[in-house]
Design a protein around this motif. Structure first.
Motif, PDB file in Angstrom:
ATOM      1  N   ILE A 204       0.895  -1.162   0.000  1.00  0.00           N
ATOM      2  CA  ILE A 204       0.000   0.000   0.000  1.00  0.00           C
ATOM      3  C   ILE A 204       0.927   1.204   0.000  1.00  0.00           C
ATOM      4  N   PHE A 205       0.894   1.960  -1.090  1.00  0.00           N
ATOM      5  CA  PHE A 205       1.921   2.948  -1.387  1.00  0.00           C
ATOM      6  C   PHE A 205       1.306   4.341  -1.385  1.00  0.00           C
ATOM      7  N   ILE A 206       1.732   5.183  -0.434  1.00  0.00           N
ATOM      8  CA  ILE A 206       1.233   6.554  -0.342  1.00  0.00           C
ATOM      9  C   ILE A 206       2.278   7.482  -0.955  1.00  0.00           C
ATOM     10  N   SER A 207       1.853   8.332  -1.886  1.00  0.00           N
ATOM     11  CA  SER A 207       2.826   9.202  -2.543  1.00  0.00           C
ATOM     12  C   SER A 207       2.162  10.397  -3.203  1.00  0.00           C
ATOM     13  N   HIS A 208       2.952  11.497  -3.297  1.00  0.00           N
ATOM     14  CA  HIS A 208       2.551  12.657  -4.097  1.00  0.00           C
ATOM     15  C   HIS A 208       3.059  12.523  -5.526  1.00  0.00           C
ATOM     16  N   ASN A 209       4.039  11.662  -5.715  1.00  0.00           N
ATOM     17  CA  ASN A 209       4.718  11.569  -7.010  1.00  0.00           C
ATOM     18  C   ASN A 209       3.908  10.679  -7.959  1.00  0.00           C
ATOM     19  N   LEU A 210       3.136  11.300  -8.832  1.00  0.00           N
ATOM     20  CA  LEU A 210       2.264  10.532  -9.708  1.00  0.00           C
ATOM     21  C   LEU A 210       3.044   9.738 -10.743  1.00  0.00           C
ATOM     22  N   GLY A 211       4.260  10.172 -11.053  1.00  0.00           N
ATOM     23  CA  GLY A 211       5.096   9.406 -11.980  1.00  0.00           C
ATOM     24  C   GLY A 211       5.455   8.049 -11.396  1.00  0.00           C
ATOM     25  N   ILE A 212       5.871   8.045 -10.122  1.00  0.00           N
ATOM     26  CA  ILE A 212       6.197   6.780  -9.452  1.00  0.00           C
ATOM     27  C   ILE A 212       4.939   5.946  -9.261  1.00  0.00           C
ATOM     28  N   VAL A 213       3.848   6.594  -8.881  1.00  0.00           N
ATOM     29  CA  VAL A 213       2.580   5.877  -8.681  1.00  0.00           C
ATOM     30  C   VAL A 213       2.181   5.136  -9.956  1.00  0.00           C
ATOM     31  N   ARG A 214       2.286   5.816 -11.083  1.00  0.00           N
ATOM     32  CA  ARG A 214       1.904   5.183 -12.351  1.00  0.00           C
ATOM     33  C   ARG A 214       2.824   4.004 -12.681  1.00  0.00           C
ATOM     34  N   HIS A 215       4.081   4.121 -12.311  1.00  0.00           N
ATOM     35  CA  HIS A 215       5.070   3.090 -12.623  1.00  0.00           C
ATOM     36  C   HIS A 215       4.934   1.865 -11.711  1.00  0.00           C
ATOM     37  N   ILE A 216       4.595   2.098 -10.435  1.00  0.00           N
ATOM     38  CA  ILE A 216       4.711   1.031  -9.446  1.00  0.00           C
ATOM     39  C   ILE A 216       3.382   0.376  -9.074  1.00  0.00           C
ATOM     40  N   SER A 217       2.263   1.038  -9.317  1.00  0.00           N
ATOM     41  CA  SER A 217       0.994   0.543  -8.762  1.00  0.00           C
ATOM     42  C   SER A 217       0.124  -0.176  -9.787  1.00  0.00           C
ATOM     43  N   ASP A 218      -0.697  -1.093  -9.277  1.00  0.00           N
ATOM     44  CA  ASP A 218      -1.696  -1.788 -10.085  1.00  0.00           C
ATOM     45  C   ASP A 218      -3.033  -1.057 -10.052  1.00  0.00           C
ATOM     46  N   ARG A 219      -3.363  -0.535  -8.865  1.00  0.00           N
ATOM     47  CA  ARG A 219      -4.616   0.195  -8.699  1.00  0.00           C
ATOM     48  C   ARG A 219      -4.379   1.447  -7.868  1.00  0.00           C
ATOM     49  N   VAL A 220      -5.294   2.400  -8.008  1.00  0.00           N
ATOM     50  CA  VAL A 220      -5.163   3.698  -7.342  1.00  0.00           C
ATOM     51  C   VAL A 220      -6.445   4.018  -6.577  1.00  0.00           C
ATOM     52  N   LEU A 221      -6.250   4.603  -5.408  1.00  0.00           N
ATOM     53  CA  LEU A 221      -7.370   5.107  -4.615  1.00  0.00           C
ATOM     54  C   LEU A 221      -7.107   6.590  -4.374  1.00  0.00           C
ATOM     55  N   VAL A 222      -8.040   7.448  -4.780  1.00  0.00           N
ATOM     56  CA  VAL A 222      -7.862   8.904  -4.712  1.00  0.00           C
ATOM     57  C   VAL A 222      -8.647   9.464  -3.534  1.00  0.00           C
ATOM     58  N   LEU A 223      -7.940  10.133  -2.620  1.00  0.00           N
ATOM     59  CA  LEU A 223      -8.570  10.708  -1.432  1.00  0.00           C
ATOM     60  C   LEU A 223      -8.661  12.225  -1.542  1.00  0.00           C
ATOM     61  N   GLN A 224      -9.789  12.751  -1.102  1.00  0.00           N
ATOM     62  CA  GLN A 224      -9.957  14.199  -0.965  1.00  0.00           C
ATOM     63  C   GLN A 224     -10.767  14.451   0.293  1.00  0.00           C
ATOM     64  N   ASN A 225     -10.181  15.210   1.235  1.00  0.00           N
ATOM     65  CA  ASN A 225     -10.853  15.515   2.500  1.00  0.00           C
ATOM     66  C   ASN A 225     -11.370  14.250   3.200  1.00  0.00           C
ATOM     67  N   GLY A 226     -10.553  13.198   3.167  1.00  0.00           N
ATOM     68  CA  GLY A 226     -10.901  11.969   3.872  1.00  0.00           C
ATOM     69  C   GLY A 226     -11.864  11.059   3.155  1.00  0.00           C
ATOM     70  N   LYS A 227     -12.286  11.437   1.959  1.00  0.00           N
ATOM     71  CA  LYS A 227     -13.256  10.638   1.206  1.00  0.00           C
ATOM     72  C   LYS A 227     -12.604  10.061  -0.048  1.00  0.00           C
ATOM     73  N   VAL A 228     -13.001   8.838  -0.391  1.00  0.00           N
ATOM     74  CA  VAL A 228     -12.557   8.243  -1.650  1.00  0.00           C
ATOM     75  C   VAL A 228     -13.438   8.795  -2.760  1.00  0.00           C
ATOM     76  N   ILE A 229     -12.831   9.547  -3.681  1.00  0.00           N
ATOM     77  CA  ILE A 229     -13.638  10.138  -4.743  1.00  0.00           C
ATOM     78  C   ILE A 229     -13.438   9.428  -6.080  1.00  0.00           C
ATOM     79  N   GLU A 230     -12.424   8.570  -6.133  1.00  0.00           N
ATOM     80  CA  GLU A 230     -12.181   7.826  -7.362  1.00  0.00           C
ATOM     81  C   GLU A 230     -11.256   6.656  -7.054  1.00  0.00           C
ATOM     82  N   SER A 231     -11.473   5.546  -7.720  1.00  0.00           N
ATOM     83  CA  SER A 231     -10.587   4.399  -7.556  1.00  0.00           C
ATOM     84  C   SER A 231     -10.703   3.509  -8.784  1.00  0.00           C
TER      85      SER A 231
END
Length: 263
Positions: A204-231
């Motif tokens: 479970i990988f937390i990061s601001h770096n979207l380049g690394i996220v795109r390279h390393i992850s299979d799926r993404v969970l997007v948080l805004q103000n404590g809520k999942v707004i996209e996954s």
């Protein structure tokens, strides 16, 4: 097939007071729902204050949730059962320097979780420490080093070794590369991916770096103000974002990449 880690309706509430004379504001995370499969990487992204690090602490057992469940291989994880959590879910913190005790050698730092969570004798623990150091690209001799004797990259490898030492199934990594220069960051990304292939780890990988996220992850969970707004699957979320928030994150990332190219 049962997911390795299942998060059901996880919620966390706390009151935050910025100044003593102001009324406390309620900070809420959740409800969070997702599944993580064996050998998979789930990235959690969002702006500062979106709740990423708090969610990481909830998953690792550092913080107690207000409600909800975590299931590992279909079995409920109990927050108070620290040994159960420690053996299965380990955490890599953002600042490796602050997370390592300067008064202890690397060997002592790695020996502590083995003493607390296993029945290995001194010789077996020493061999386990040496094996784990080699796994993360360090030498057996690094067991005798103190924190100040290590480079930033070496410290991060020690933190990774501490996470690996109990053979966990899940590693939660909270901004593990934020303080590293680009060349060392690239080495650490490749190391994590190699260990995942060799050991079958889930991240479970937390990061601001979207380049690394795109390279390393299979799926993404997007948080805004404590809520999942996209996954969803990483390629789908990056290529066809549904929310305006995700579109803004991508635009900001592309602008940052462009500015670095023009420097």
């Amino acid at each position: 097939m049962t997911a390795l880690l299942t998060v059901k309706n996880l919620k966390f509430k706390r009151k935050v007071r910025k100044n003593w004379w102001q009324k406390a504001e309620k900070f809420v995370i959740g409800p969070i729902n997702f599944e993580l499969n064996a050998g998979e990487t789930l990235a959690i992204i969002g702006d500062n204050g979106s709740g990423k690090s708090t969610l990481a602490n909830l998953l690792a057992g550092v913080v107690t949730p207000s409600s909800g469940q975590l299931l590992l291989n279909g079995q409920k994880l109990r927050h108070r059962n620290l040994k159960q959590r420690s053996l299965n879910i380990r955490m890599i913190f953002q600042h490796s320097k602050e997370s390592l005790n300067p008064a202890l050698t690397v060997g002592t730092i790695l020996d502590e979780p083995l003493k607390l969570n296993t029945n290995l004798d001194a010789r077996e623990r020493k061999e386990k420490i040496s094996t784990t150091l080699r796994q993360v690209g360090l030498l057996r001799e690094h067991a005798h080093f103190y924190r100040h004797m290590l480079s930033d990259g070496q410290r991060q490898r020690v933190v990774l070794a501490r996470a690996l030492i109990l053979n966990p199934q899940v590693i939660v990594a909270d901004e593990p590369f934020a303080a590293l220069d680009p060349s060392v960051r690239s080495q650490m990304v490749n190391l994590l991916m190699r260990l995942q292939r060799e050991l079958g780890l889930s991240y479970i990988f937390i990061s601001h770096n979207l380049g690394i996220v795109r390279h390393i992850s299979d799926r993404v969970l997007v948080l805004q103000n404590g809520k999942v707004i996209e996954s969803g699957k990483t390629d789908v979320v990056f290529n066809w974002p549904k929310s305006d928030y995700m579109k803004k994150l991508l635009t900001a990332h592309q602008s940052l990449v462009l500015s670095k190219l023009l420097d």
